[in-house]
Design an enzyme around this catalytic site. Sequence first.
Site, short mmCIF file in Angstrom:
data_model
loop_
_atom_site.label_atom_id
_atom_site.label_comp_id
_atom_site.label_asym_id
_atom_site.label_seq_id
_atom_site.Cartn_x
_atom_site.Cartn_y
_atom_site.Cartn_z
N MET A 162 15.64 -22.30 -10.54
CA MET A 162 14.47 -21.79 -11.26
C MET A 162 14.98 -21.06 -12.49
SD MET A 162 11.07 -19.76 -10.08
CE MET A 162 11.36 -18.03 -10.37
N ASP A 201 5.93 -27.00 -10.93
CA ASP A 201 6.10 -25.83 -11.81
C ASP A 201 7.04 -26.18 -12.96
OD1 ASP A 201 4.46 -24.34 -10.24
OD2 ASP A 201 5.95 -22.85 -9.65
N GLU A 212 -2.96 -20.13 -4.04
CA GLU A 212 -3.50 -21.50 -4.22
C GLU A 212 -2.67 -22.54 -3.46
OE1 GLU A 212 -1.46 -20.12 -6.33
OE2 GLU A 212 -0.07 -21.74 -6.77
N HIS A 219 12.67 -15.95 -15.23
CA HIS A 219 11.52 -15.42 -15.97
C HIS A 219 10.97 -14.19 -15.27
CE1 HIS A 219 8.39 -16.68 -13.09
NE2 HIS A 219 9.18 -17.72 -12.87
N TRP A 248 -1.95 -14.94 -9.98
CA TRP A 248 -0.84 -15.47 -9.19
C TRP A 248 -1.11 -15.42 -7.68
CZ3 TRP A 248 2.31 -13.83 -5.34
CH2 TRP A 248 3.43 -14.61 -5.09
N ASP A 271 9.23 -24.31 -14.34
CA ASP A 271 10.54 -23.64 -14.35
C ASP A 271 11.46 -24.07 -13.21
OD1 ASP A 271 9.28 -22.38 -12.22
OD2 ASP A 271 8.74 -20.63 -13.41
N ARG A 279 7.20 -11.85 -14.73
CA ARG A 279 5.79 -12.23 -14.57
C ARG A 279 5.11 -12.33 -15.94
NH1 ARG A 279 3.25 -12.38 -10.03
NH2 ARG A 279 4.72 -11.02 -8.95
N1 UDH Z 1 2.72 -20.86 -15.64
C1 UDH Z 1 2.79 -21.01 -17.01
N2 UDH Z 1 2.47 -19.98 -17.80
C2 UDH Z 1 2.08 -18.77 -17.32
C3 UDH Z 1 1.99 -18.61 -15.92
C4 UDH Z 1 2.34 -19.66 -15.10
O1 UDH Z 1 3.16 -22.08 -17.51
O2 UDH Z 1 1.77 -17.87 -18.11
C5 UDH Z 1 2.95 -22.03 -14.76
C6 UDH Z 1 4.37 -22.53 -14.79
O3 UDH Z 1 4.39 -23.90 -14.55
C7 UDH Z 1 4.98 -21.77 -13.64
C8 UDH Z 1 3.86 -21.82 -12.62
O4 UDH Z 1 2.69 -21.70 -13.40
O5 UDH Z 1 6.18 -22.34 -13.18
C9 UDH Z 1 3.92 -20.74 -11.54
O6 UDH Z 1 3.94 -19.43 -12.11
P1 UDH Z 1 5.19 -18.46 -11.99
O7 UDH Z 1 6.42 -19.19 -12.41
O8 UDH Z 1 4.92 -17.23 -12.78
O9 UDH Z 1 5.26 -18.14 -10.44
P2 UDH Z 1 6.51 -17.62 -9.64
O10 UDH Z 1 6.08 -17.51 -8.23
O11 UDH Z 1 6.80 -16.18 -10.27
O12 UDH Z 1 7.74 -18.40 -9.94
C10 UDH Z 1 5.96 -15.14 -10.06
C11 UDH Z 1 6.38 -13.92 -10.87
C12 UDH Z 1 7.82 -13.69 -10.79
C13 UDH Z 1 8.24 -12.32 -11.10
C14 UDH Z 1 9.73 -12.21 -10.99
C15 UDH Z 1 10.21 -10.84 -10.86
N3 UDH Z 1 11.52 -10.87 -10.25
MN MN Z 2 8.40 -19.44 -11.59
#
Ligand code: UDH
Ligand code: MN
Length: 354
Positions: free
Chosen positions: A289, A197, A262, A292, A259, A199, A294
């Site tokens: 992390m 990822d 996968e 960010h 999301w 981030d 969603r």
């Molecule tokens: N990613 C992108 N662009 C996007 C979506 C996803 O580059 O528009 C990539 C990026 O590498 C990211 C990864 O996909 O690190 C996973 O997506 P994510 O970071 O959105 O997933 P995560 O599980 O967060 O970290 C989900 C939403 C979090 C909401 C937080 C509210 N507290």
């Molecule tokens: Mn993330």
Amino acid sequence: MACKFGTYSFPQRLKLLLIIVSLGSILTWIVTHNIQDLVWEVNPQPLEQKVQRWTGVQIVSTGPQKPQPVTPTPTSLPLCAFLSPYLRGATALKFDAQLTFEEVQKRNPKVKEGRCKPQECHALQRVAILIPYRNRERHLLYLLEHLHPFLQRQLLDYGIYIINQAGNGVFNRAKLLNVGFLEALKEYPWDCFIFHDVDLVPENDFNLYHCDHEPKHLVVGRNSTGYRLRYKMYFGGATAMTKQQFTRVNGFSNRYWGWGGEDDDLRIRVQLQKMKIVRPSLEVARYTMTFHTRDHGNEINPERMALLKKVPQVWSKDGLNSCSYKVLTIQHKPLYINITVDIGDPRHNPEVAV
Ligand code: UDH
Ligand code: MN
């Protein structure tokens, strides 16, 4: 005389006997371990075998590397140490709002077109870092800032690939990673792939970005979950698989739009192949992390649970062997290789979107 054994009472004799036996065992332990070391010194084994004995880790790339057209690799180079002498351990991460790509480039003069390899030794593995991406420039900058010095300290022959999803369709992390795998292999014979990822920034360089004899999950703890595993079977965020391991499971599924799911799907594929998931210790496998919310276009996929139930039936038909896409551009930027790709959109063109 006071030390005559016969003058002691029975409980005293028993105590004395116990002490003598314990001392004897400690002595034996010390002698056998030192002798083992001595034997290794007198009869040196090839480094790969030693590493395997110490760590249980298999070195994937042992053969001589193909000479590169620009800078031929002298085959006489010694193999790099498994634990590089440049490792620093835990580092406090700072994210500077003023940082620029030019500055990161200046700090990493040895990195050319997203790639670097040690000059003093022959890297143990050729590692491609694959990053699914869309519209996260700041996160990418921070990751590159930390990852380039981190990978160089680990003495890896590595390249960083950004797989950038074109358009505003629903995001598909897994399919982008399949594209990254297929495209990266057209450039160079990578041994090991890190699905990463954008981030997640590693905090400790003892978290080795090598592939292991089993698929490896790298994100044991992260700041956003109080440095605990998200759940016992979690296999997301950053994982390391050899080319063979990833091919054996037919890569990721291409069917997870939006999301979630996968990463669990990949774990099921790994389990179906009777492979085990290994993890480094929580002490080193720590990540920050970058904050960010969603993203638009990456909403929770409501179909993920239904898809997960079908993995045993579909994994061999849905994956690397069915991944259809159109590469729009491949740019060799100074700090990374950018692959911009059209992976389709299930809402508009369902045939491409598998
Ligand atoms: N990613 C992108 N662009 C996007 C979506 C996803 O580059 O528009 C990539 C990026 O590498 C990211 C990864 O996909 O690190 C996973 O997506 P994510 O970071 O959105 O997933 P995560 O599980 O967060 O970290 C989900 C939403 C979090 C909401 C937080 C509210 N507290
Ligand atoms: Mn993330």
